[in-house]
Design a protein around this motif. Sequence first.
Motif, PDB file in Angstrom:
ATOM      1  N   ALA A  68       0.731  -1.241  -0.274  1.00  0.00           N
ATOM      2  CA  ALA A  68      -0.154   0.100  -0.058  1.00  0.00           C
ATOM      3  C   ALA A  68       0.988   1.419  -0.116  1.00  0.00           C
ATOM      4  CB  ALA A  68      -0.966  -0.015   1.168  1.00  0.00           C
ATOM      5  N   GLN A  69       2.143   1.048   0.129  1.00  0.00           N
ATOM      6  CA  GLN A  69       2.866   2.430   0.043  1.00  0.00           C
ATOM      7  C   GLN A  69       3.097   3.086   1.157  1.00  0.00           C
ATOM      8  OE1 GLN A  69       3.704   3.654  -3.874  1.00  0.00           O
ATOM      9  NE2 GLN A  69       3.347   1.672  -4.682  1.00  0.00           N
ATOM     10  N   TYR A  70       2.513   2.539   2.279  1.00  0.00           N
ATOM     11  CA  TYR A  70       2.350   3.540   3.514  1.00  0.00           C
ATOM     12  C   TYR A  70       3.723   3.701   4.229  1.00  0.00           C
ATOM     13  CZ  TYR A  70      -2.732   3.272   3.769  1.00  0.00           C
ATOM     14  OH  TYR A  70      -4.051   3.239   3.637  1.00  0.00           O
ATOM     15  N   PHE A  71       4.323   2.308   4.174  1.00  0.00           N
ATOM     16  CA  PHE A  71       5.857   2.228   4.767  1.00  0.00           C
ATOM     17  C   PHE A  71       6.720   1.942   3.348  1.00  0.00           C
ATOM     18  CE2 PHE A  71       4.738   0.172   9.296  1.00  0.00           C
ATOM     19  CZ  PHE A  71       4.328   1.255   9.465  1.00  0.00           C
ATOM     20  N   TYR A 426      -4.633   4.133   6.901  1.00  0.00           N
ATOM     21  CA  TYR A 426      -3.341   4.186   7.347  1.00  0.00           C
ATOM     22  C   TYR A 426      -3.271   3.063   8.285  1.00  0.00           C
ATOM     23  CZ  TYR A 426       1.317   5.492   8.949  1.00  0.00           C
ATOM     24  OH  TYR A 426       2.536   5.496   9.226  1.00  0.00           O
ATOM     25  N   GLY A 427      -2.403   2.144   8.374  1.00  0.00           N
ATOM     26  CA  GLY A 427      -2.271   1.343   9.393  1.00  0.00           C
ATOM     27  C   GLY A 427      -2.947  -0.043   9.443  1.00  0.00           C
ATOM     28  N   GLN A 428      -4.087  -0.100   8.455  1.00  0.00           N
ATOM     29  CA  GLN A 428      -4.934  -1.207   8.140  1.00  0.00           C
ATOM     30  C   GLN A 428      -4.390  -1.733   6.734  1.00  0.00           C
ATOM     31  OE1 GLN A 428      -9.118  -0.657   8.764  1.00  0.00           O
ATOM     32  NE2 GLN A 428      -8.443   1.477   9.503  1.00  0.00           N
ATOM     33  N   GLY A 429      -3.039  -2.478   6.929  1.00  0.00           N
ATOM     34  CA  GLY A 429      -2.502  -2.578   5.718  1.00  0.00           C
ATOM     35  C   GLY A 429      -3.216  -3.563   4.581  1.00  0.00           C
ATOM     36  N   ILE A 430      -3.745  -4.758   5.102  1.00  0.00           N
ATOM     37  CA  ILE A 430      -4.210  -5.704   4.198  1.00  0.00           C
ATOM     38  C   ILE A 430      -5.789  -5.117   3.526  1.00  0.00           C
ATOM     39  CG2 ILE A 430      -5.676  -7.897   4.357  1.00  0.00           C
ATOM     40  CD1 ILE A 430      -3.532  -9.214   6.209  1.00  0.00           C
ATOM     41  N   GLU A 431      -6.470  -4.357   4.328  1.00  0.00           N
ATOM     42  CA  GLU A 431      -7.746  -3.636   3.979  1.00  0.00           C
ATOM     43  C   GLU A 431      -7.482  -2.848   2.866  1.00  0.00           C
ATOM     44  OE1 GLU A 431     -11.645  -2.890   2.841  1.00  0.00           O
ATOM     45  OE2 GLU A 431     -10.560  -4.633   3.744  1.00  0.00           O
ATOM     46  N   SER A 432      -6.321  -1.770   3.120  1.00  0.00           N
ATOM     47  CA  SER A 432      -5.772  -0.856   1.885  1.00  0.00           C
ATOM     48  C   SER A 432      -5.457  -1.493   0.811  1.00  0.00           C
ATOM     49  CB  SER A 432      -4.739   0.023   2.496  1.00  0.00           C
ATOM     50  OG  SER A 432      -4.456   1.207   1.658  1.00  0.00           O
ATOM     51  N   TRP A 433      -4.454  -2.687   1.046  1.00  0.00           N
ATOM     52  CA  TRP A 433      -4.061  -3.472  -0.217  1.00  0.00           C
ATOM     53  C   TRP A 433      -5.071  -3.928  -1.136  1.00  0.00           C
ATOM     54  CZ3 TRP A 433      -2.272  -8.994   0.708  1.00  0.00           C
ATOM     55  CH2 TRP A 433      -1.686  -9.718  -0.539  1.00  0.00           C
ATOM     56  N   SER A 434      -6.225  -4.574  -0.199  1.00  0.00           N
ATOM     57  CA  SER A 434      -7.313  -5.049  -1.130  1.00  0.00           C
ATOM     58  C   SER A 434      -8.148  -4.035  -1.941  1.00  0.00           C
ATOM     59  CB  SER A 434      -8.392  -5.686   0.138  1.00  0.00           C
ATOM     60  OG  SER A 434      -7.852  -6.799   0.721  1.00  0.00           O
TER      61      SER A 434
END
Length: 512
Positions: A68-71, A426-434
């Motif tokens: 998700a490119q947050y990190f 932000y922080g909810q990696g799997i949901e954002s990736w989905s």
Amino acid sequence: MKIKNIIYTSLLALSVVSCSKDTFNEINTDPNRPATVPTPSLLLSAERQVMNALRSEAVNFRGAQLFAQYFSQNIYTDQSRYLISAGYSDEYWTNTYKALNNLNEIIILNEDESTKIQAQANGAGANSTQIAISRILKSFAFHSLTDVFGDIPYESYGNKDADFEALKRNPDILTPKYASQEKIYKDILNELKSAADTLAKYKSGITFGNSDIIYQGKNEKWFKFANSLRLRLANRILSKDRALATQHIQDAIEKGVFTSNDDNAGFVYSTGSPYEAPLFRATVTANRKDFAVSKVLVDVLKGEKGPFKFADPRLSKYAKPNSKNVYKGQPYGLPLAAGNLFPIDSVSLPGEVINKANANEVLQEYAEVEFLISEFNGWEQSSYEKGVKASLERWGASAAEVSTYLGKLPAANKENVLSQKYLALYGQGIESWSEIRRTGYPLFLVKKGDVVWSGTIEGKPVSYTFVPEIGNEIPSRLVYPLKEQSTNKANYQSALGNQGDDVQFTKLWWNR
């Protein structure tokens, strides 16, 4: 993998003389080890297991948060470029199924005639509400698993489909079938509806008490969570089965979804070891400095990139300033040779709010619900603004900051709504990736061939572009755990026949 309730057995070959059966049982009963674990303890274990798996370093920090490119990685940049170890799947898969087994045990104890009265002891709550809440958390866990892998071993409470045998009570089933993602999604929608309808009758009640970290036992909150999660899942499959999805969306909204940040589903960790939040354990306890906040996210929050050309007050919550008191993101997806180009003190690390020991790790929040409603209603303005406002307030923006930000907010459209949803997740990696996989948004994410850094090194101009190690775009899934290929080979191969090759670029059902 043996996805079963853990059963401990002892084979006793003894010749007992002058010892009655009652005496034997009395001697072999340990009063300090009850045969049945209290259901509130099982729920607490399950909640912690679900969140630890969901936010684990392997699947979240080295997977979804990077996708998700947050990190962005410094020093070791392989995962930023989609070089993902097959071993990363193991911990997430195993720990989530452990949680599912605990939740299934709660259901069994509340159904079995010999244990159902005991299951209600010490304020645990009614049998029916314990079962309903367990079904909701099971649905969330299965939903997260299938969004990572696709077809998986699955079990339903209300549907006895022959393919649903992951947690069957028959001890002979050691190698469960994989259910298709289409079947899983459609069944989860029904599970959530049925569980919410049960809780609707007992909204004022308390179940599990303080052992429930997510909602402190409040039935009405779980009721809203079930409907809000149903809204998420139904929205995700609108393009696959519009009639069914629309029916669930309308029913969930009518019956009651989240209406404020007070409804957010979140697991608050402890400040005491070893129960701190996963990111804290990785970056503080283990002193790992592998991850910084990505330049992509920092630049968007500064208003220097993307559709929002103004400063975002969430920047100071999402990231720390560097040693010069400046917010500076780590360039995303640098080649390995350039991984140490930026010293740790020169870039922004994750902010205090997200990186504290007792962080509140969110399963679903009110802002997301409003963005989903906006999308369903054709990118409707009012829900879009409510979603933005809710996110700003959740992260601690002042009333003045919220008012100023909303005053500059561009009108709702597909790009703006989905970009704000990305910022809120932000922080909810799997949901954002989905959501990135589903929609292709936000458009400002780094893509193959984009220049990620230009500058001068030892007096010479240098430019780095984003070149994935594998494939050309964000991974579509993670590969199955290696042990599934050996311990459940026939069903594993059957799943590949249905879904496609076990590689990270095989698209999931809802994304085809």
